[in-house]
Scaffold this motif. Structure first.
Motif, mmCIF file in Angstrom:
data_model
loop_
_atom_site.group_PDB
_atom_site.id
_atom_site.type_symbol
_atom_site.label_atom_id
_atom_site.label_comp_id
_atom_site.label_asym_id
_atom_site.label_seq_id
_atom_site.Cartn_x
_atom_site.Cartn_y
_atom_site.Cartn_z
ATOM 1 N N ARG A 269 6.562 26.432 112.038
ATOM 2 C CA ARG A 269 7.183 25.170 111.650
ATOM 3 C C ARG A 269 6.119 24.084 111.628
ATOM 4 O O ARG A 269 5.424 23.877 112.627
ATOM 5 C CB ARG A 269 8.320 24.816 112.616
ATOM 6 C CG ARG A 269 9.465 25.809 112.578
ATOM 7 C CD ARG A 269 10.457 25.564 113.710
ATOM 8 N NE ARG A 269 11.598 26.485 113.610
ATOM 9 C CZ ARG A 269 11.584 27.731 114.069
ATOM 10 N NH1 ARG A 269 10.495 28.211 114.652
ATOM 11 N NH2 ARG A 269 12.645 28.509 113.931
ATOM 12 N N VAL A 270 5.997 23.407 110.503
ATOM 13 C CA VAL A 270 4.994 22.354 110.324
ATOM 14 C C VAL A 270 5.711 21.036 110.078
ATOM 15 O O VAL A 270 6.530 20.933 109.150
ATOM 16 C CB VAL A 270 4.048 22.670 109.148
ATOM 17 C CG1 VAL A 270 2.971 21.584 109.025
ATOM 18 C CG2 VAL A 270 3.396 24.041 109.334
ATOM 19 N N GLY A 271 5.425 20.026 110.886
ATOM 20 C CA GLY A 271 6.041 18.717 110.724
ATOM 21 C C GLY A 271 5.250 17.837 109.774
ATOM 22 O O GLY A 271 4.133 18.157 109.381
ATOM 23 N N TYR A 276 8.208 21.837 106.703
ATOM 24 C CA TYR A 276 8.570 23.131 106.120
ATOM 25 C C TYR A 276 8.356 24.229 107.154
ATOM 26 O O TYR A 276 7.792 23.992 108.241
ATOM 27 C CB TYR A 276 7.739 23.413 104.866
ATOM 28 C CG TYR A 276 6.247 23.515 105.114
ATOM 29 C CD1 TYR A 276 5.633 24.741 105.365
ATOM 30 C CD2 TYR A 276 5.435 22.376 105.088
ATOM 31 C CE1 TYR A 276 4.269 24.832 105.587
ATOM 32 C CE2 TYR A 276 4.073 22.453 105.300
ATOM 33 C CZ TYR A 276 3.488 23.687 105.555
ATOM 34 O OH TYR A 276 2.131 23.771 105.781
ATOM 35 N N GLU A 277 8.796 25.421 106.803
ATOM 36 C CA GLU A 277 8.615 26.605 107.630
ATOM 37 C C GLU A 277 8.003 27.713 106.793
ATOM 38 O O GLU A 277 8.206 27.772 105.576
ATOM 39 C CB GLU A 277 9.954 27.083 108.208
ATOM 40 C CG GLU A 277 10.598 26.123 109.174
ATOM 41 C CD GLU A 277 11.867 26.701 109.781
ATOM 42 O OE1 GLU A 277 12.219 27.862 109.427
ATOM 43 O OE2 GLU A 277 12.498 26.021 110.605
ATOM 44 N N ARG A 318 0.134 20.389 102.591
ATOM 45 C CA ARG A 318 1.404 20.886 102.076
ATOM 46 C C ARG A 318 2.576 20.115 102.678
ATOM 47 O O ARG A 318 3.642 20.009 102.062
ATOM 48 C CB ARG A 318 1.527 22.376 102.402
ATOM 49 C CG ARG A 318 2.794 23.027 101.890
ATOM 50 C CD ARG A 318 2.673 24.537 101.956
ATOM 51 N NE ARG A 318 3.928 25.184 101.574
ATOM 52 C CZ ARG A 318 4.041 26.477 101.314
ATOM 53 N NH1 ARG A 318 2.963 27.259 101.371
ATOM 54 N NH2 ARG A 318 5.201 27.000 100.985
ATOM 55 N N ALA A 319 2.370 19.542 103.872
ATOM 56 C CA ALA A 319 3.420 18.751 104.513
ATOM 57 C C ALA A 319 3.339 17.277 104.132
ATOM 58 O O ALA A 319 4.035 16.448 104.730
ATOM 59 C CB ALA A 319 3.321 18.887 106.025
ATOM 60 N N GLY A 320 2.505 16.944 103.138
ATOM 61 C CA GLY A 320 2.402 15.570 102.682
ATOM 62 C C GLY A 320 1.398 14.730 103.431
ATOM 63 O O GLY A 320 1.491 13.500 103.438
#
Length: 394
Positions: A269-271, A276-277, A318-320
């Motif tokens: 899990r990436v915040g 996303y996961e 990828r998480a912005g």
């Protein structure tokens, strides 16, 4: 002033300020190296607020070098301290025990210095084998004692500066600048023990023997981090060649409480702005980067290895978060310390910082953090978190 008959009398040639100064120079150097590298290790493990975003990731083996020097100099200081105490312990039987307020302060500073140094070296030595028989936190006590030692040492050096200056160089007139009492003691020692040439020869023999002892303990323990000496590892608690996939471990999956059920259905899990996961298969499908980085632990052992995985900066992008971010890294482990670690922005921006999936060409073994672990340059081993399950943006 004469020594009372009920106290022991010491007539050895080497219980003198000159020998104590010679040994003290080596001991002081070892303590200085140990202190500087210890402060470096502490701030890399627990950086202060003012260092946020500025921790160095180069050289990649920086922590390996500084922590190796820390443990090596600490071990070398043990025989140096014992010989230093041997040269000066007759002064414990001086009479009267306190001659003035200044003399009382000097003896108190020496008592604090000796007690703190012995405890610091004893605790550090046990830390290399991960044995903690005391009820208080090792790192906090070790850190506090270091500053007690430095403070007491500075007081001691200030008080003994005239004696140290007089005996810093090997001259036949070294005692001329001593106070009258110490000059008489030195003269009495020479008159009783024989001529100065004999005393000098014995001093050289003592220092050569001490140098050989320090060299020996260094050679048989430094191999856990100094690769050319690895075949001489006899006293070191870790052989860097022994362990799963050719790399030692401090905490196994079993000791950390990791079970097969924890690994089934694992997801990362990436915040971030766009959280996303990822499954393990999806993580393996991302672009993989291969790096060679050392795993360097606070106990003093280290070894370089080949790691392969996904760059942390790619996961954050990828998480912005294209410019990186400070992270909280969460492990699945249930037991032991450092289940959660913080990663500074300087590391997350570095292309060598990976969420590693492979070690030395093989899928990570469970004891090395399967399914995924952190590996980053110039970072303490306790912060190279294993069994990673979440990357939380701070």
């Amino acid at each position: 002033m004469r020594t009372p008959p009920f106290l022991p009398r010491f007539r050895g040639r080497l219980h003198d300020p000159r020998t104590a100064t010679a040994v003290g120079r080596w001991l002081g150097l070892a303590i200085l190296v140990c202190f500087v590298t210890g402060v470096t290790s502490h701030y890399l493990q627990q950086p202060p607020d003012w260092a946020a975003g500025h921790l160095p990731t180069r050289p990649v083996s920086g922590y390996r070098v500084t922590q190796s020097l820390h443990v090596i100099s600490g071990i070398a200081a043990i025989p140096l301290l014992l010989v230093k105490l041997w040269t000066v312990y007759p002064r414990l039987f001086e009479w009267p025990p306190i001659r003035s307020v200044a003399h009382a302060l000097e003896r108190i500073s020496i008592a604090v210095l000796v007690a703190a140094t012995l405890l610091e070296l004893f605790m550090g030595l046990l830390n290399t084998i991960q044995w903690y028989p005391w009820p208080f936190p090792f790192r906090a006590a070790h850190w506090a004692l270091a500053f007690v030692i430095i403070g007491a040492l500075l007081v001691h050096l200030a008080v003994k500066a005239p004696v140290i200056a007089a005996h810093w160089r090997r001259t036949s007139r070294a005692t001329t600048t001593l106070d009258a009492q110490e000059a008489r003691e030195a003269q009495d020692a020479r008159d009783t023990a024989g001529d100065a040439a004999t005393a000098a020869a014995e001093r050289r023999s003592l220092l050569l023997g001490l140098a050989a002892s320090v060299g020996a303990v260094t050679l048989v323990s430094a191999g856990q981090s100094v690769t050319p000496l690895r075949r001489l590892v006899l006293l070191a608690p870790r052989d860097p060649r022994v362990g799963p996939q050719g790399l030692p471990v401090n905490r196994t999956a079993r000791a950390a409480g990791i079970t097969p059920d924890d690994l089934r259905g694992w997801r990362l899990r990436v915040g971030g702005p766009e959280p996303y996961e990822l499954t393990l298969a999806e993580l393996r499908a991302m672009p993989q980067t291969r790096v060679e980085l050392p795993l360097a632990c606070v106990e003093g052992w280290s070894k370089s290895a080949h790691w392969e995985g996904v760059r942390i900066k790619d996961l954050l992008a990828r998480a912005g978060l294209p410019d990186g971010a400070s992270l909280r890294i969460v492990s699945m482990q249930r037991h032991g310390g450092y289940g959660v670690s913080a990663m500074d922005r300087a590391y997350t921006r570095d292309g060598l910082t990976l969420l590693a999936l492979r070690l030395n060409g093989e899928i990570l073994a469970p004891d090395h953090g399967f399914p995924a672990r952190i590996i980053a340059p110039n970072r303490p081993g306790v912060l190279q978190t294993k069994w990673v399950t979440r990357l939380e943006v701070l």
